[in-house]
Design an enzyme around this catalytic site. Structure first.
Site, PDB file in Angstrom:
ATOM      1  CB  VAL A   1      -0.982   0.031   1.192  1.00 53.10           C
ATOM      2  CG1 VAL A   1      -1.989  -1.105   1.086  1.00 53.10           C
ATOM      3  CG2 VAL A   1      -0.252  -0.017   2.528  1.00 53.10           C
ATOM      4  N   GLY A   2       2.177   1.127   0.020  1.00 47.20           N
ATOM      5  CA  GLY A   2       3.046   2.312  -0.027  1.00 47.20           C
ATOM      6  C   GLY A   2       3.607   2.726   1.317  1.00 47.20           C
ATOM      7  CE  LYS A   3       4.135  -2.052   5.227  1.00 49.47           C
ATOM      8  NZ  LYS A   3       3.505  -2.705   4.061  1.00 49.47           N
ATOM      9  CB  THR A   4       8.889   1.671   1.683  1.00 44.39           C
ATOM     10  OG1 THR A   4       8.923   0.391   2.312  1.00 44.39           O
ATOM     11  CG2 THR A   4      10.308   2.202   1.553  1.00 44.39           C
TER      12      THR A   4
ATOM     13  CG  ASN B   1       0.028   6.061  -0.186  1.00 42.82           C
ATOM     14  OD1 ASN B   1       0.172   7.281  -0.201  1.00 42.82           O
ATOM     15  ND2 ASN B   1       0.755   5.277   0.597  1.00 42.82           N
TER      16      ASN B   1
ATOM     17  CB  CYS C   1      -9.003   5.616 -19.524  1.00 41.19           C
ATOM     18  SG  CYS C   1      -8.435   5.066 -17.897  1.00 41.19           S
TER      19      CYS C   1
ATOM     20  CG  ASP D   1       9.160  -5.427   5.232  1.00 38.72           C
ATOM     21  OD1 ASP D   1       9.363  -6.654   5.291  1.00 38.72           O
ATOM     22  OD2 ASP D   1       8.361  -4.910   4.439  1.00 38.72           O
TER      23      ASP D   1
END
EC number: 3.6.-.-
Length: 350
Positions: A29-32, A270, A282, A57
């Site tokens: 999900v975009g933790k880093t 995110n 689109c 991690d």
């Protein structure tokens, strides 16, 4: 609620007292990216202070995010001199622990040594425990003056944790409390355990050293446990995407964090499309944005007393210090698709 909280992390970034910021959520999900962005903004907003970003991690991504190799020792980020990063390696920590156990007693028949080797190899959650012990060791090394009575004298103003996916993170955060209870019971038994080990052929100086080390660990664990449950010192930032499974996981994590008495009042969402403001969107983007809006509305209702930060999906990967600087500013100033749409294509390929 009589007021609405700012949809940004500005309050968190500017808070003077925070020592620990945990960033966690479901995998992918975009933790880093979020933890790196928070660390970059802290470093930019407070140029006279030092900050440390730690990855707990096992699948480390900090090196990829900053386009720079990091290891188990803190290393300065190139282009941001007051931010350091490190990646904790549980396997290396396991090897060090077993070597230390061998140093205490070289007798292969010592039952205490056999027990220690079995424990280090088979305890569920040993990765999280070793990561936690590595963090403790690093924090101890960062104390400005060991003779100083102040507990909080650490050279880094704030330490940010890029955590493993939810299950690992919750076990990691449970460790201070669990270890505190376990070590307390072990200390009670140590008086009886000593004579018994002597009768079995163990004991001696190695055993005394081990008990002394356990005493030291217990003190450190108690200190960290106090700090983790103090909202002035510690907070947790949840990261998710606007989908059912991620929302469900976030709610489960928040409930768990509250049971640990840990402060959590910020959620970063995110990969949002903001397709309403596209000139020629689109059909797939419109359909997906419709789904995202549905879950965003649910989050707004469910978490009205949280800082709910909405971050856009960009056209390329967010890698390197300069790209992180551009992206991270939307943690402070909410993204406006009508004004800020250029960021989607502005990032430099790394």
């Amino acid at each position: 609620m009589d007021f609405e909280l700012e949809p940004s992390l500005e309050e968190l970034i500017k808070q003077d007292t925070l020592k620990w910021i945990f960033v966690g959520g479901k995998g992918g999900v975009g933790k880093t990216t979020t933890s790196s962005s928070i660390a970059v903004q802290l470093a930019l907003q407070h140029p006279n202070d030092e900050f440390l970003l730690i990855s707990t991690d096992p699948a480390h991504n900090l090196s990829d995010a900053f386009c720079q190799k990091f290891g188990k020792d803190a290393r300065k980020v190139e282009g941001l001199s007051n931010l350091s990063c490190m990646e904790i390696d549980p396997e290396a920590a396991m090897s060090d622990l077993q070597q230390q156990a061998q140093q205490y007693n070289n007798d292969p028949n010592d039952p205490l040594k056999s027990i220690m080797n079995d424990m280090t190899g088979s305890i569920p959650g040993i990765d999280e425990a070793l990561s936690f012990m590595e963090v403790l060791k690093h924090i101890k090394n960062q104390k400005v003056n060991e003779s100083d009575d102040s507990k909080d004298k650490i050279s880094y103003r704030t330490i940010i944790f890029d955590t493993a996916p939810t299950g690992h993170t919750l076990r990691f955060l449970q460790l201070p409390s669990t270890l505190q209870k376990l070590l307390g019971k072990f200390q009670q038994l140590s008086g009886k355990l000593g004579p018994m080990m002597s009768m079995l052929g163990g004991g001696g100086q190695g055993q005394q050293d081990m008990f002394a080390k356990l005493n030291e660990v217990q003190k450190n664990v108690e200190e960290v446990n106090e700090q983790f449950t103090n909202p002035d010192l510690t907070t947790f930032v949840c990261v998710c995407i606007s989908e059912f499974l991620s929302l469900y996981e976030t709610e489960r994590m928040i409930q768990e964090l509250m049971s640990y008495q840990m402060d959590v009042n910020s959620i970063v969402v995110n990969q949002l499309l903001f397709a309403d403001d596209d000139e020629n969107p689109c059909k797939r983007c419109v359909a997906r944005w419709k789904m995202q809006k549905k879950y965003l509305d649910q989050m707004a209702e469910l978490y009205e007393d949280y800082h709910l930060v909405k971050m856009p999906l960009l056209g390329s990967e967010i890698r390197g210090v300069e790209n992180l600087k551009k992206f991270s500013k939307f943690l402070i100033k909410p993204y406006d698709p009508k004004v800020d749409r250029g960021i989607i294509t502005d990032l430099k390929e790394q």
